[in-house]
Scaffold this motif. Structure first.
Motif, PDB file in Angstrom:
ATOM      1  N   LYS A  99      40.183   5.913  58.371  1.00  0.00           N
ATOM      2  CA  LYS A  99      39.545   7.237  58.354  1.00  0.00           C
ATOM      3  C   LYS A  99      38.776   7.498  59.646  1.00  0.00           C
ATOM      4  N   HIS A 103      39.644  10.496  62.489  1.00  0.00           N
ATOM      5  CA  HIS A 103      38.729  11.539  62.950  1.00  0.00           C
ATOM      6  C   HIS A 103      38.452  11.413  64.450  1.00  0.00           C
ATOM      7  N   ARG A 150      46.637  10.223  51.147  1.00  0.00           N
ATOM      8  CA  ARG A 150      46.103  11.378  50.433  1.00  0.00           C
ATOM      9  C   ARG A 150      44.918  11.992  51.171  1.00  0.00           C
ATOM     10  N   TYR A 151      44.129  11.138  51.808  1.00  0.00           N
ATOM     11  CA  TYR A 151      42.982  11.635  52.587  1.00  0.00           C
ATOM     12  C   TYR A 151      43.462  12.494  53.752  1.00  0.00           C
ATOM     13  N   ALA A 153      46.244  14.014  54.036  1.00  0.00           N
ATOM     14  CA  ALA A 153      46.930  15.215  53.555  1.00  0.00           C
ATOM     15  C   ALA A 153      45.973  16.383  53.364  1.00  0.00           C
ATOM     16  N   LYS A 154      44.708  16.088  53.113  1.00  0.00           N
ATOM     17  CA  LYS A 154      43.714  17.151  52.938  1.00  0.00           C
ATOM     18  C   LYS A 154      43.513  17.965  54.219  1.00  0.00           C
ATOM     19  N   TYR A 155      43.885  17.373  55.341  1.00  0.00           N
ATOM     20  CA  TYR A 155      43.667  18.025  56.646  1.00  0.00           C
ATOM     21  C   TYR A 155      44.951  18.602  57.233  1.00  0.00           C
ATOM     22  N   ARG A 156      46.036  18.590  56.471  1.00  0.00           N
ATOM     23  CA  ARG A 156      47.326  18.954  57.061  1.00  0.00           C
ATOM     24  C   ARG A 156      47.371  20.386  57.594  1.00  0.00           C
ATOM     25  N   ASN A 157      46.530  21.267  57.062  1.00  0.00           N
ATOM     26  CA  ASN A 157      46.541  22.658  57.532  1.00  0.00           C
ATOM     27  C   ASN A 157      45.501  22.925  58.618  1.00  0.00           C
ATOM     28  N   SER A 158      44.777  21.888  59.030  1.00  0.00           N
ATOM     29  CA  SER A 158      43.739  22.096  60.050  1.00  0.00           C
ATOM     30  C   SER A 158      43.746  21.003  61.105  1.00  0.00           C
TER      31      SER A 158
END
Length: 321
Positions: A99, A103, A150-151, A153-158
């Motif tokens: 993680k 970032h 899964r973590y 994937a939460k950012y895939r649109n940004s």
């Protein structure tokens, strides 16, 4: 600079080797050399620097790490022992560190290509495609990989830069000596065959005949090719299966070793109690998404790959030349 975490490990050192083949040596290797046998994987490689993974992880977490511009990060570093049930260690090592590095790369718009695992599909009863409906973790290692997928994937649109996760299937090839019981059967059984004249496989279980359990075996050179394909296409992000799309039985896998040696036979042994309920009797990557992303380099035929690796086991103790 190119960063390869786990760069002294199995897949990581093969990535560094291929970077050298492409004329690149501006490489920072991140790893843990507590097991000094891994030095053999990198002693003949050309790279700019090495840093211990704990020092690297701390610097990344504290946002103090600086090695100048970074072209790409190949994140191969992880504890890959599926029989290690220390969940706290596994999550700290595989999940939290990943993680932080994710970032770090996003903030600097650095492409980030990381190792996931086909173990995220559990028994595979629901298939092996990149879909939450197919996912199941049977051990802490698999869960650490699945949770990170899964973590991300939460950012895939940004996303600020490329992020690719590769779900490795059953990888085999040179530079895996240090993996001991987690090394491929080619590594384990080649020397057994040379010494005793036989290879041992498990008897049938889960409806499979003796030695007829199947795996999607993929040569490490092909894994490197998949990594490099995405490096060459920074516009692509997502989680992709990294397998051949073809399942082979353990009998087929080991008969390729026997055909190289020109001798030997297979003997079947009882399935160990400790693995019951925790064992994948069948894996086969659904490569639809990978091929749909344009990957067109193909995969090495199984017997050819096994023979090439066996030659290295015979001539160079299993290390890449």
């Amino acid at each position: 600079m190119i960063i390869v975490t786990g760069g002294a490990g199995f897949i990581g050192s093969n990535i560094v080797k291929e970077l050298n083949n492409k004329g690149r040596n501006d490489i920072l290797i991140v790893d843990d050399l507590t097991d000094g046998r891994k030095i053999r994987n990198i002693e003949m490689l050309d790279f700019a620097d090495y840093i211990d993974y704990e020092d690297f992880d701390t610097a990344v977490e504290q946002n103090t790490f600086d090695c100048g511009p970074i072209e790409v990060v190949f994140h191969e570093g992880a504890c890959a022992d599926t029989m290690n049930y220390d969940g706290r260690f596994m999550m700290k090592n595989n999940y939290e560190g990943s993680k932080n590095l994710f970032h770090y790369c996003q903030e600097r718009r650095t492409p980030f290509i990381y190792a996931s695992s086909a173990s995220t599909y559990g028994h595979g009863t629901k298939g092996f495609r990149e879909d939450p409906e197919c996912e199941q973790a049977l051990n802490p290692y698999a869960y650490s990989k699945l949770l990170f997928d899964r973590y991300v994937a939460k950012y895939r649109n940004s996303l600020e830069s490329q992020c690719v996760g590769l779900r490795y299937f059953n990888v085999f090839g040179p530079n895996e000596t240090h993996k001991d019981k987690m090394a491929s059967l080619v590594r384990q059984m080649y020397y057994k065959l040379m010494e005793t004249g036989e290879i041992t496989l498990f008897k049938g279980i889960d409806g499979y005949g003796d030695g007829e359990q199947t795996r999607d075996f993929i040569y490490v050179k092909d894994v490197v090719n998949v990594n490099f394909y995405f490096w060459e296409h920074p516009e692509i992000s997502g989680v992709f299966n990294c397998g051949t799309g073809h399942a082979h039985t353990f009998n087929e896998f080991m008969k390729a070793v026997i055909s190289f040696a020109g001798k030997g036979e297979i003997r079947y042994i009882d399935f160990p109690e400790v693995l019951k309920g925790k064992y994948q009797s069948y894996t086969q990557a659904d490569t639809t998404k990978l091929l749909g992303a344009g990957y067109d380099k193909g995969f090495t035929p199984l017997e050819q790959a096994v023979h090439e690796y066996c030659a290295l086991l015979r001539d160079n103790e299993g290390y890449v030349k």
